[in-house]
Design a protein around this motif. Structure first.
Motif, PDB file in Angstrom:
ATOM      1  N   THR A 112       0.901  -1.058   0.103  1.00  0.00           N
ATOM      2  CA  THR A 112      -0.119   0.025   0.136  1.00  0.00           C
ATOM      3  C   THR A 112       0.811   1.328   0.002  1.00  0.00           C
ATOM      4  O   THR A 112       0.612   2.234  -0.712  1.00  0.00           O
ATOM      5  N   LYS A 113       1.900   1.077   1.022  1.00  0.00           N
ATOM      6  CA  LYS A 113       2.874   2.417   1.007  1.00  0.00           C
ATOM      7  C   LYS A 113       3.497   2.733  -0.525  1.00  0.00           C
ATOM      8  O   LYS A 113       3.793   3.632  -0.942  1.00  0.00           O
ATOM      9  N   ASN A 114       3.938   1.546  -0.947  1.00  0.00           N
ATOM     10  CA  ASN A 114       4.400   1.752  -2.337  1.00  0.00           C
ATOM     11  C   ASN A 114       3.643   2.300  -3.289  1.00  0.00           C
ATOM     12  O   ASN A 114       4.236   2.944  -4.138  1.00  0.00           O
ATOM     13  N   GLU A 115       2.364   1.660  -3.399  1.00  0.00           N
ATOM     14  CA  GLU A 115       1.461   2.188  -4.398  1.00  0.00           C
ATOM     15  C   GLU A 115       1.209   3.551  -4.325  1.00  0.00           C
ATOM     16  O   GLU A 115       1.080   4.401  -5.365  1.00  0.00           O
ATOM     17  N   LEU A 116       1.009   4.179  -3.088  1.00  0.00           N
ATOM     18  CA  LEU A 116       0.740   5.622  -3.036  1.00  0.00           C
ATOM     19  C   LEU A 116       2.104   6.464  -3.060  1.00  0.00           C
ATOM     20  O   LEU A 116       1.968   7.438  -3.820  1.00  0.00           O
ATOM     21  N   LYS A 117       3.175   5.832  -2.989  1.00  0.00           N
ATOM     22  CA  LYS A 117       4.447   6.458  -3.392  1.00  0.00           C
ATOM     23  C   LYS A 117       4.486   6.756  -4.816  1.00  0.00           C
ATOM     24  O   LYS A 117       5.112   7.665  -5.305  1.00  0.00           O
ATOM     25  N   ASN A 118       4.122   5.634  -5.522  1.00  0.00           N
ATOM     26  CA  ASN A 118       4.348   5.561  -6.988  1.00  0.00           C
ATOM     27  C   ASN A 118       3.237   6.268  -7.770  1.00  0.00           C
ATOM     28  O   ASN A 118       3.230   6.152  -9.075  1.00  0.00           O
ATOM     29  N   TYR A 119       2.051   6.659  -7.424  1.00  0.00           N
ATOM     30  CA  TYR A 119       1.074   7.232  -7.822  1.00  0.00           C
ATOM     31  C   TYR A 119       1.214   8.074  -9.055  1.00  0.00           C
ATOM     32  O   TYR A 119       0.549   8.009 -10.059  1.00  0.00           O
ATOM     33  N   ASN A 120       2.191   9.244  -8.659  1.00  0.00           N
ATOM     34  CA  ASN A 120       2.469  10.192  -9.696  1.00  0.00           C
ATOM     35  C   ASN A 120       3.361   9.713 -11.038  1.00  0.00           C
ATOM     36  O   ASN A 120       3.156   9.880 -12.111  1.00  0.00           O
ATOM     37  N   LYS A 121       4.316   8.689 -10.642  1.00  0.00           N
ATOM     38  CA  LYS A 121       4.845   7.926 -11.598  1.00  0.00           C
ATOM     39  C   LYS A 121       4.022   7.315 -12.644  1.00  0.00           C
ATOM     40  O   LYS A 121       4.311   7.317 -13.867  1.00  0.00           O
ATOM     41  N   ILE A 122       2.927   6.647 -12.295  1.00  0.00           N
ATOM     42  CA  ILE A 122       2.169   6.161 -12.920  1.00  0.00           C
ATOM     43  C   ILE A 122       1.185   7.119 -13.763  1.00  0.00           C
ATOM     44  O   ILE A 122       1.003   6.533 -15.073  1.00  0.00           O
ATOM     45  N   ILE A 123       0.849   7.958 -13.287  1.00  0.00           N
ATOM     46  CA  ILE A 123      -0.058   9.025 -14.156  1.00  0.00           C
ATOM     47  C   ILE A 123       1.077   9.529 -15.320  1.00  0.00           C
ATOM     48  O   ILE A 123       0.519   9.753 -16.321  1.00  0.00           O
ATOM     49  N   GLU A 124       2.444   9.676 -14.940  1.00  0.00           N
ATOM     50  CA  GLU A 124       3.210  10.249 -15.971  1.00  0.00           C
ATOM     51  C   GLU A 124       3.485   9.142 -17.145  1.00  0.00           C
ATOM     52  O   GLU A 124       3.368   9.592 -18.198  1.00  0.00           O
ATOM     53  N   LEU A 125       3.343   7.987 -16.711  1.00  0.00           N
ATOM     54  CA  LEU A 125       3.357   6.932 -17.820  1.00  0.00           C
ATOM     55  C   LEU A 125       2.123   6.991 -18.765  1.00  0.00           C
ATOM     56  O   LEU A 125       2.273   6.780 -19.832  1.00  0.00           O
ATOM     57  N   LEU A 126       1.132   7.111 -18.136  1.00  0.00           N
ATOM     58  CA  LEU A 126      -0.044   7.356 -19.082  1.00  0.00           C
ATOM     59  C   LEU A 126      -0.044   8.446 -19.878  1.00  0.00           C
ATOM     60  O   LEU A 126      -0.689   8.227 -20.879  1.00  0.00           O
ATOM     61  N   ASN A 127       0.872   9.434 -19.610  1.00  0.00           N
ATOM     62  CA  ASN A 127       0.823  10.745 -20.456  1.00  0.00           C
ATOM     63  C   ASN A 127       2.030  10.642 -21.449  1.00  0.00           C
ATOM     64  O   ASN A 127       2.386  11.346 -22.133  1.00  0.00           O
ATOM     65  N   ASP A 128       2.592   9.426 -21.573  1.00  0.00           N
ATOM     66  CA  ASP A 128       3.774   9.199 -22.398  1.00  0.00           C
ATOM     67  C   ASP A 128       3.770   7.949 -23.229  1.00  0.00           C
ATOM     68  O   ASP A 128       4.398   6.924 -23.116  1.00  0.00           O
ATOM     69  N   THR A 129       2.723   8.003 -24.174  1.00  0.00           N
ATOM     70  CA  THR A 129       2.421   6.633 -24.788  1.00  0.00           C
ATOM     71  C   THR A 129       3.399   6.423 -25.991  1.00  0.00           C
ATOM     72  O   THR A 129       3.736   7.411 -26.687  1.00  0.00           O
ATOM     73  N   LEU A 130       3.945   5.383 -26.221  1.00  0.00           N
ATOM     74  CA  LEU A 130       4.889   5.011 -27.315  1.00  0.00           C
ATOM     75  C   LEU A 130       4.226   4.648 -28.615  1.00  0.00           C
ATOM     76  O   LEU A 130       3.085   3.808 -28.487  1.00  0.00           O
ATOM     77  N   ASP A 131       4.857   4.640 -29.721  1.00  0.00           N
ATOM     78  CA  ASP A 131       4.183   4.254 -31.016  1.00  0.00           C
ATOM     79  C   ASP A 131       4.629   2.663 -31.115  1.00  0.00           C
ATOM     80  O   ASP A 131       5.580   2.464 -31.850  1.00  0.00           O
TER      81      ASP A 131
END
Length: 759
Positions: free
Chosen positions: A132-151
């Motif tokens: 749980t602590k790890n997921e909350l810490k990584n939340y912003n990184k996950i959102i960044e991944l969603l905004n950087d889609t590869l072709d």
């Protein structure tokens, strides 16, 4: 599986008793064995008997979650959220809801439930607390991944390979043949329950035929009957490493070889060697073997839940020392976590190390990561991003080359026989070719040119022949022989050359003559043949990189015959080299010689018979004195072919006024006053942009114009010919004609040609 046998034998009894606790017991057994779908079916039967049965709501939710029927799992965990009594017994429902929302791609919802769970679970040593602590810490990184889609193009391998159960762990044999693991049942009940007595994972052979991937056969063997076996990799010697279940229901690493049965024409395994590192090996799971050779050392990588790890399944490595595996070492905290890390894969060409994890910052269950830095001492790991990774499970990343490969995933588009996307499928991925600007392309071409010139000077390949060989007394310019067939016959004639050169000479002169002719064969003939092999090895690497190359071969002959005969003889000798190129390394050059290579590589042979300089005038041309005109070192040195130039084809295309820059809308040419009304003219289409250009058609303004080719694909920096035939009979005076090039983006390019035909 025990519960399967039980349901067959006690079905009638259950129907007569109708007790929910019996169905619960079957469901618990199925849940423990990881058959979540089977567990859900048993729990539903219990539900029909007694929906208030203790823990039934919670266990049914777990079963639905286990086979990814997320909407149903959320529904039942929500029942707990509405019932204070159930919450007391199952506080971790909040954790499960958080994971479910994440697997649905609702990261905001997942964050909300992780936050709720963090307020009720204060056990800092528990896995769920750390997760749980790890997921909350990584939340912003996950959102960044969603905004950087590869072709990246990703496609399901299709129903001929993927079924409604599970297919995973691709292992490349070549670009159209794979091994993969699959959980396939022969017999299932109408409810979807497995009724096979022996039900487990097997390794299958798959192949692509006419663009469709199909299952060919299971890989079987005497030691694989009624047992699960999975995963796999090959080493350089062709040994196959895989994992097989033991009597304790734990996977153990094994080594074997794939063999083809001559009678059945089926592939199988011969005797199997178990790989163990200690007496306690059988107590743990050992999966995902991968053989890695690095700095002249050999390693076996694998994933395991053996003691000494950082969490669940960890990635380990062990070095081979004097043909024995040493003590396994954990890859450390940069890779391994309290979660699970699986599927190690090291790509030799790119020197990239990949693995999958359900703990590092990710979009779903398992995500694929690449290691930054050395694989044994990484500095960090990087998520491969969307669309390689999704809200589902994505793992077992298996590159074929730097742009193409396969992976395993439960993403949308996976095959399933159930209400949800429950199981792993194989998917093919393809990255686009990287785009390069014109400056980078110029630097790269200069680098290629330098390599070609270095290759030419390094070996200076010169090949020698016996007199009037191949095909003596022939005026043909072609021959069925390849160079090494003529070379072997030439080397077999050494005793004759020794005899001819020492005949009637004193002992001292004889020794000098013998050393002289022996030196010719060792320093020239043998060296030339060896240089050719090394030269072709490096030339092939350039062609595999997509280069378009012209190789110029100059032919010489001794002055024994007339010049016109020697021209034909030189052409035959050059042809022996062409024949050898087609045989080299099982035809590796053929696609480049035929200009059919998918990567665009081309090899053309330019023949210069007799060369620019004729034979040395001091060499004897006395037909009756063969000792000098045939067998002497001086005469032998004249009978040769020589690779004199290596050039890029584009460098030979005239950079003149007949080049069409495809960045320009219209290009005009004035051919001036012509002395003929029938001719062919070459225009050079040039792509000076950083994008690939596709020309879909060429329209000609007059029936008096014609061209064989009407479609082109030009990579950045490339030039391709447009040959136009003119038949202007009956036309006089000043004329204008136009060629219209239709581009794939809907635009057009115009080539206007002005000329004058004399009256």
């Amino acid at each position: 599986m025990k519960y399967i046998v039980s349901i067959i034998f006690f079905c009638v009894t259950i129907q007569s008793i109708g007790q929910a606790k019996v169905w619960m017991r079957f469901g618990d057994e199925a849940l423990q064995e990881g058959d979540y779908y089977g567990a859900s079916q048993f729990y539903l039967k219990a539900w029909s008997e007694d929906s208030l049965y203790k823990d039934l709501v919670y266990k049914l939710a777990l079963a639905y979650k286990g086979y990814h029927y997320n909407s149903k799992a959320i529904e039942f965990f929500k029942r707990i959220e509405l019932d204070k009594t159930l919450q007391i017994d199952h506080l971790d429902y909040l954790f499960h809801l958080a994971e479910l929302y994440k697997s649905e791609g609702d990261y905001e919802g997942a964050k909300k439930y992780y936050q709720k769970y963090s307020r009720v679970n204060k056990d800092a040593r528990s896995f769920k607390y750390l997760k749980t602590k790890n997921e909350l810490k990584n939340y912003n990184k996950i959102i960044e991944l969603l905004n950087d889609t590869l072709d990246v193009k990703i496609e399901n391998l299709g129903p001929e390979i993927n079924t409604g159960v599970a297919e995973y762990y691709p292992v490349w044999i070549n670009d159209s043949v794979i091994l993969y693991s699959a959980l396939k049942a022969k017999n299932t009940s109408p409810e979807g329950l497995i009724e096979d007595k022996h039900y487990g994972v097997k390794i299958f052979l798959g192949a692509q035929k006419k663009g469709v991937w199909k299952t060919i056969q299971p890989i079987q063997g005497a030691f694989l009957k009624d047992v699960s076996y999975t995963d796999g990799c090959f080493d350089a010697a062709g040994n196959f490493y895989f994992a097989r279940k033991n009597n304790f229901e734990k996977y153990q690493l094994c080594k074997s070889k794939l063999i083809l049965n001559d009678s059945t024409k089926k592939w199988g395994m011969d005797s199997i060697v178990s790989i163990r590192f200690s007496d306690e090996t059988e107590q743990y799971n050992f999966r995902n073997p991968f053989i890695l050779e690095d700095n002249n050392k050999r390693y076996l990588l694998f994933s395991s839940d053996k003691k000494g790890g950082k969490g669940g399944m960890d990635i380990w490595y062990v070095e081979e020392i004097r043909k024995k595996w040493g003590t396994p070492k954990n890859l450390g905290l940069k890779i391994n976590t309290p979660g699970n890390e699986v599927g190690p894969f090291y790509h030799i060409s790119t020197k990239q190390f990949y693995f999958a994890s359900d703990w590092h910052y990710g979009l779903g269950g398992y995500d694929v990561f690449e290691v930054n830095g050395n694989w044994k001492t990484p500095s960090s790991v990087t998520n491969l991003g969307v669309p390689v990774n999704t809200k589902a499970n994505d793992l077992y990343y298996a590159p074929l080359d730097s742009l193409n490969g396969m992976l395993t995933s439960t993403r949308q588009g996976a095959q399933t026989d159930k209400e949800a996307v429950c199981c792993n499928d194989l998917f093919y991925y393809q990255y686009p070719k990287p785009k390069k600007d014109s400056l980078m392309l110029s630097f790269e071409k200069d680098s290629v040119r330098n390599r070609l010139q270095h290759l030419l000077k390094k070996f200076h390949v010169t090949l020698y022949f016996h007199n009037d060989r191949p095909n003596p007394d022939s005026w043909d310019t072609l021959t069925p022989y390849d160079y090494f067939q003529t070379y072997d016959a030439y080397m077999d004639s050494i005793p004759t050359y020794q005899l001819k050169n020492t005949y009637r000479k004193t002992s001292k002169d004889s020794i000098m003559a013998l050393n002289k002719i022996n030196g010719f064969f060792s320093d020239y003939v043998f060296k030339g043949a060896n240089d050719l092999k090394q030269f072709l090895k490096e030339l092939l690497q350039e062609l595999e990189g997509g280069q378009k190359i012209i190789l110029t071969v100059k032919g010489y002959a001794s002055p024994l015959a007339k010049s016109d005969y020697n021209v034909h003889l030189s052409l035959r000798r050059i042809h022996t080299l062409q024949n050898y190129l087609r045989k080299y390394s099982e035809g590796a050059f053929v696609k480049y010689l035929d200009e059919t290579a998918e990567n665009g590589g081309v090899l053309r042979i330019k023949k210069v018979p007799f060369g620019e300089n004729r034979a040395d005038s001091t060499v004897s041309d006395n037909y009756y004195n063969t000792k000098l005109s045939v067998y002497s070192k001086e005469a032998s040195l004249e009978r040769k072919i020589e690779i004199v130039k290596l050039e890029l084809i584009e460098d030979l295309i005239p950079k003149d006024q007949f080049t069409v820059d495809l960045d320009s809308l219209e290009t005009r040419f004035n051919l001036g006053l012509l002395d003929t009304n029938q001719f062919e003219w070459r225009f050079n289409l040039q792509n000076n942009s950083s994008e690939t250009i596709f020309i879909t058609d060429a329209e000609l303004s007059c029936h008096c114009l014609s061209t064989k080719r009407k479609k082109w694909k030009l990579e950045p920096g490339e030039t391709e010919p447009l040959d136009v035939k003119f038949d202007l009979k009956g036309y006089k005076g000043k004329l204008g004609r136009r060629v219209t090039l239709n581009m794939s983006d809907g635009t057009k390019r115009y080539i206007t040609i002005l000329m004058e035909i004399p009256n």
